[in-house]
Motif scaffolding. Structure first.
Motif, PDB file in Angstrom:
ATOM      1  N   VAL A  87     -13.882  12.649  -0.116  1.00 12.39           N
ATOM      2  CA  VAL A  87     -13.607  11.373   0.537  1.00 12.39           C
ATOM      3  C   VAL A  87     -12.856  10.468  -0.439  1.00 12.39           C
ATOM      4  N   GLY A  88     -11.701   9.978   0.001  1.00 12.87           N
ATOM      5  CA  GLY A  88     -10.910   9.063  -0.809  1.00 12.87           C
ATOM      6  C   GLY A  88     -11.173   7.620  -0.411  1.00 12.87           C
ATOM      7  N   ASN A  89     -10.124   6.877  -0.085  1.00 19.43           N
ATOM      8  CA  ASN A  89     -10.274   5.472   0.285  1.00 19.43           C
ATOM      9  C   ASN A  89     -10.926   5.337   1.657  1.00 19.43           C
ATOM     10  N   VAL A  90     -11.879   4.417   1.738  1.00 18.34           N
ATOM     11  CA  VAL A  90     -12.562   4.113   2.999  1.00 18.34           C
ATOM     12  C   VAL A  90     -12.493   2.605   3.223  1.00 18.34           C
ATOM     13  N   TYR A  91     -12.038   2.219   4.417  1.00 23.15           N
ATOM     14  CA  TYR A  91     -11.949   0.804   4.772  1.00 23.15           C
ATOM     15  C   TYR A  91     -12.667   0.566   6.093  1.00 23.15           C
ATOM     16  N   LYS A  92     -13.327  -0.593   6.196  1.00 25.42           N
ATOM     17  CA  LYS A  92     -13.875  -1.059   7.471  1.00 25.42           C
ATOM     18  C   LYS A  92     -13.449  -2.505   7.664  1.00 25.42           C
ATOM     19  N   ASN A  93     -12.755  -2.764   8.758  1.00 22.25           N
ATOM     20  CA  ASN A  93     -12.258  -4.103   9.063  1.00 22.25           C
ATOM     21  C   ASN A  93     -11.482  -4.705   7.893  1.00 22.25           C
ATOM     22  N   GLY A  94     -10.692  -3.835   7.239  1.00 20.16           N
ATOM     23  CA  GLY A  94      -9.839  -4.271   6.147  1.00 20.16           C
ATOM     24  C   GLY A  94     -10.509  -4.366   4.801  1.00 20.16           C
ATOM     25  N   GLN A  95     -11.816  -4.180   4.734  1.00 12.30           N
ATOM     26  CA  GLN A  95     -12.542  -4.251   3.461  1.00 12.30           C
ATOM     27  C   GLN A  95     -12.755  -2.850   2.909  1.00 12.30           C
ATOM     28  N   GLN A  96     -12.402  -2.654   1.636  1.00 11.60           N
ATOM     29  CA  GLN A  96     -12.549  -1.340   1.031  1.00 11.60           C
ATOM     30  C   GLN A  96     -14.004  -1.070   0.685  1.00 11.60           C
ATOM     31  N   LEU A  97     -14.533   0.035   1.203  1.00 11.70           N
ATOM     32  CA  LEU A  97     -15.918   0.435   0.947  1.00 11.70           C
ATOM     33  C   LEU A  97     -16.024   1.541  -0.085  1.00 11.70           C
ATOM     34  N   HIS A  98     -14.954   2.331  -0.234  1.00 15.49           N
ATOM     35  CA  HIS A  98     -14.973   3.453  -1.182  1.00 15.49           C
ATOM     36  C   HIS A  98     -13.567   3.634  -1.710  1.00 15.49           C
ATOM     37  N   GLU A  99     -13.463   3.897  -3.014  1.00 13.81           N
ATOM     38  CA  GLU A  99     -12.156   4.045  -3.645  1.00 13.81           C
ATOM     39  C   GLU A  99     -11.917   5.492  -4.034  1.00 13.81           C
ATOM     40  N   ARG A 100     -10.695   5.938  -3.825  1.00 14.57           N
ATOM     41  CA  ARG A 100     -10.313   7.299  -4.180  1.00 14.57           C
ATOM     42  C   ARG A 100     -10.520   7.564  -5.672  1.00 14.57           C
ATOM     43  N   ALA A 101     -11.169   8.680  -5.991  1.00 15.79           N
ATOM     44  CA  ALA A 101     -11.328   9.071  -7.389  1.00 15.79           C
ATOM     45  C   ALA A 101     -10.014   9.637  -7.914  1.00 15.79           C
ATOM     46  N   GLU A 102      -9.745   9.419  -9.181  1.00  9.70           N
ATOM     47  CA  GLU A 102      -8.496   9.911  -9.765  1.00  9.70           C
ATOM     48  C   GLU A 102      -8.432  11.430  -9.717  1.00  9.70           C
ATOM     49  N   VAL A 103      -9.552  12.071 -10.018  1.00  7.28           N
ATOM     50  CA  VAL A 103      -9.635  13.527  -9.957  1.00  7.28           C
ATOM     51  C   VAL A 103     -10.823  13.889  -9.073  1.00  7.28           C
ATOM     52  N   PRO A 104     -10.598  14.517  -7.913  1.00  6.65           N
ATOM     53  CA  PRO A 104     -11.719  14.859  -7.044  1.00  6.65           C
ATOM     54  C   PRO A 104     -12.624  15.918  -7.663  1.00  6.65           C
ATOM     55  N   THR A 105     -13.873  15.890  -7.265  1.00  8.32           N
ATOM     56  CA  THR A 105     -14.825  16.885  -7.742  1.00  8.32           C
ATOM     57  C   THR A 105     -14.305  18.297  -7.474  1.00  8.32           C
ATOM     58  N   GLY A 106     -14.372  19.138  -8.490  1.00  5.13           N
ATOM     59  CA  GLY A 106     -13.957  20.526  -8.316  1.00  5.13           C
ATOM     60  C   GLY A 106     -12.469  20.757  -8.450  1.00  5.13           C
ATOM     61  N   ASP A 107     -11.711  19.720  -8.818  1.00  3.40           N
ATOM     62  CA  ASP A 107     -10.267  19.899  -8.895  1.00  3.40           C
ATOM     63  C   ASP A 107      -9.711  19.431 -10.242  1.00  3.40           C
ATOM     64  N   ASN A 108     -10.520  19.497 -11.292  1.00  5.25           N
ATOM     65  CA  ASN A 108     -10.068  19.120 -12.624  1.00  5.25           C
ATOM     66  C   ASN A 108      -9.220  20.254 -13.189  1.00  5.25           C
ATOM     67  N   LEU A 109      -7.905  20.086 -13.138  1.00  4.69           N
ATOM     68  CA  LEU A 109      -7.011  21.184 -13.511  1.00  4.69           C
ATOM     69  C   LEU A 109      -7.117  21.543 -14.981  1.00  4.69           C
ATOM     70  N   GLU A 110      -7.367  20.556 -15.826  1.00  2.70           N
ATOM     71  CA  GLU A 110      -7.483  20.871 -17.258  1.00  2.70           C
ATOM     72  C   GLU A 110      -8.695  21.759 -17.508  1.00  2.70           C
TER      73      GLU A 110
END
Length: 424
Positions: A150-173
């Motif tokens: 889950v990345g960005n989540v908004y309700k009625n224009g208010q951000q409830l959750h912010e996208r993580a820079e690196v999603p779980t399980g996808d750390n390429l390094e």
């Protein structure tokens, strides 16, 4: 010799991150998960929906049946199934609890055309944004990079959750620390108690849907056709087992699978041939589990730079991993296993992905046949060498060249495939 403790823990983490249960093709399921999540945030039934999808998502949802919907297909069906009957807490098994009453409501909403689908121009190959409206309330939920991230989540224009820079399980390094030599050492030395639960689940789930594919009437019945027309050798049974699982899964079977690299088809391809060979060879259950460690991690290693979605058919990577696991089971050396990998991807490393659908089962069978041929060549000390096409000086460099070709080189191919599919 024991493996470095930090790397051992890292490889164990990869198996737990990758071998997740999922119901149905993971791209429509990702849409359904996003929709169920949005419905939960909205807190009441939606009146109108819009979903934005990256090209690879559109490609992989067009022709595949959404499970638990009595045969409904497409993005609109996936959105509505998640929003009306989905349980976001179940993640990639989001549609487990869909009822007959939910299906009737989904059909009514489809007839009312309450869902708008838009292409999403994104640098992320796996990218979905689900919008919902109910009265004065609105919600927007983003799924990005992995099928349940889950990345960005908004309700009625208010951000409830912010996208993580690196999603779980996808750390390429982290993932780029994978290499074939260490994978074999890991399989030799890992404490199986650390991974047994995810491997046992992979065996149980994937075997069950394979049996359904072999006994039921699903799609083009590639697995069943192999057994009916090509004999009963272990090699044929291995191909049929994986293909049959795809026959069922691509055509709406509601049984869950354990995925690899975000894909149920790849999860079945990488595991079921190994299980079939273990039965044929009569090896111990411990040997089977250690061989599955090899198979799964070799597949993940190849997919690190390819990406989860690409114009490069993931069945190739998964089949190569499966036969590497079989070679390990039979006691093959590092050199033979490495050459098997090189031989396999040098052969069918150009197979394209034109979306999820019935023909995936045939591509699985073809990829496995290529990998078995690669293994036969390697056992005889034969194979493809540096300078022959995309083959490089060793297995690691060859895997890297395939990653480069599939991620960067095939972007134009991916766009053309999508244009062909949607009639542009």
């Amino acid at each position: 010799m024991s493996m470095d403790a930090n790397k051992n823990a890292l490889y164990t983490k990869f198996l737990h991150e990758e071998l997740l249960p999922a119901m149905g093709c993971t791209e429509p399921i990702a849409i359904a998960f996003g929709a169920a999540y949005a419905r939960k945030v909205l807190g009441k039934p939606a009146e109108r929906y819009e979903v934005e999808c990256s090209g690879n998502i559109i490609k992989n949802v067009m022709a595949v049946t959404v499970p638990q919907t009595n045969g409904l297909k497409g993005i609109e069906a996936a959105v509505l199934a998640g929003a009306i009957g989905g349980d976001a807490d179940r993640q990639l098994e989001v549609l487990t609890a869909v009822t007959d009453a939910d299906i009737e409501e989904i059909k009514k909403a489809l007839a009312a055309k309450v869902v708008t689908v838009k292409p999403l121009d994104s640098e992320h190959t796996l990218h979905i944004i689900v919008h919902m409206w109910a009265g004065a309330d609105s919600v927007s939920v983003e799924i990005i990079d992995t099928h349940n991230n889950v990345g960005n989540v908004y309700k009625n224009g208010q951000q409830l959750h912010e996208r993580a820079e690196v999603p779980t399980g996808d750390n390429l390094e982290e993932r780029r620390q994978l290499n074939v030599a260490d994978i074999l050492q890991y399989a030799d030395t890992v404490n199986l108690a650390d991974v047994q639960d995810v491997l046992e689940r992979q065996i149980a789930y994937n075997t069950a849907i394979s049996q359904e594919g072999l006994t039921g009437k699903w799609g083009a019945a590639v697995g069943k056709t192999l057994l009916e027309n090509c004999g009963n050798s272990v090699r044929i049974r291995a191909k049929a087992a994986a293909a049959a699982g795809s026959d069922a899964r691509m055509n709406g079977c509601a049984l869950p699978v354990v995925i690899n690299s975000g894909s149920g088809n790849q999860g079945m391809t990488v595991s079921l041939p190994v299980v079939e060979y273990a039965k044929e060879l009569g090896v111990s259950h411990e040997k089977l589990l250690r061989s599955l460690c090899v198979a799964n991690l070799v597949a993940v290693h190849q997919k690190t730079d390819i990406g989860r979605l690409s114009a490069f058919c993931g069945a190739v990577s998964a089949a190569t991993g499966a036969v590497a696991g079989i070679a390990y089971m039979e006691g093959a050396s590092y050199d033979v296993i490495a050459q098997t990998i090189v031989n396999s991807i040098a052969n069918v490393g150009g197979m394209v992905c034109d979306g999820a659908k019935s023909s995936c089962a045939a591509k699985i069978a073809s990829s496995l046949e290529s990998a078995f041929l690669g293994y036969e060549l390697a056992k005889e000390g034969r194979g493809f060498v540096n300078g022959e096409g995309i083959v490089k000086a060793d297995v690691e460099a060859t895997i890297a060249s395939v990653g480069r070709m599939a991620s960067a080189g095939m972007r134009g191919t991916d766009r053309e495939i999508l244009d062909i599919m949607v009639g542009c």
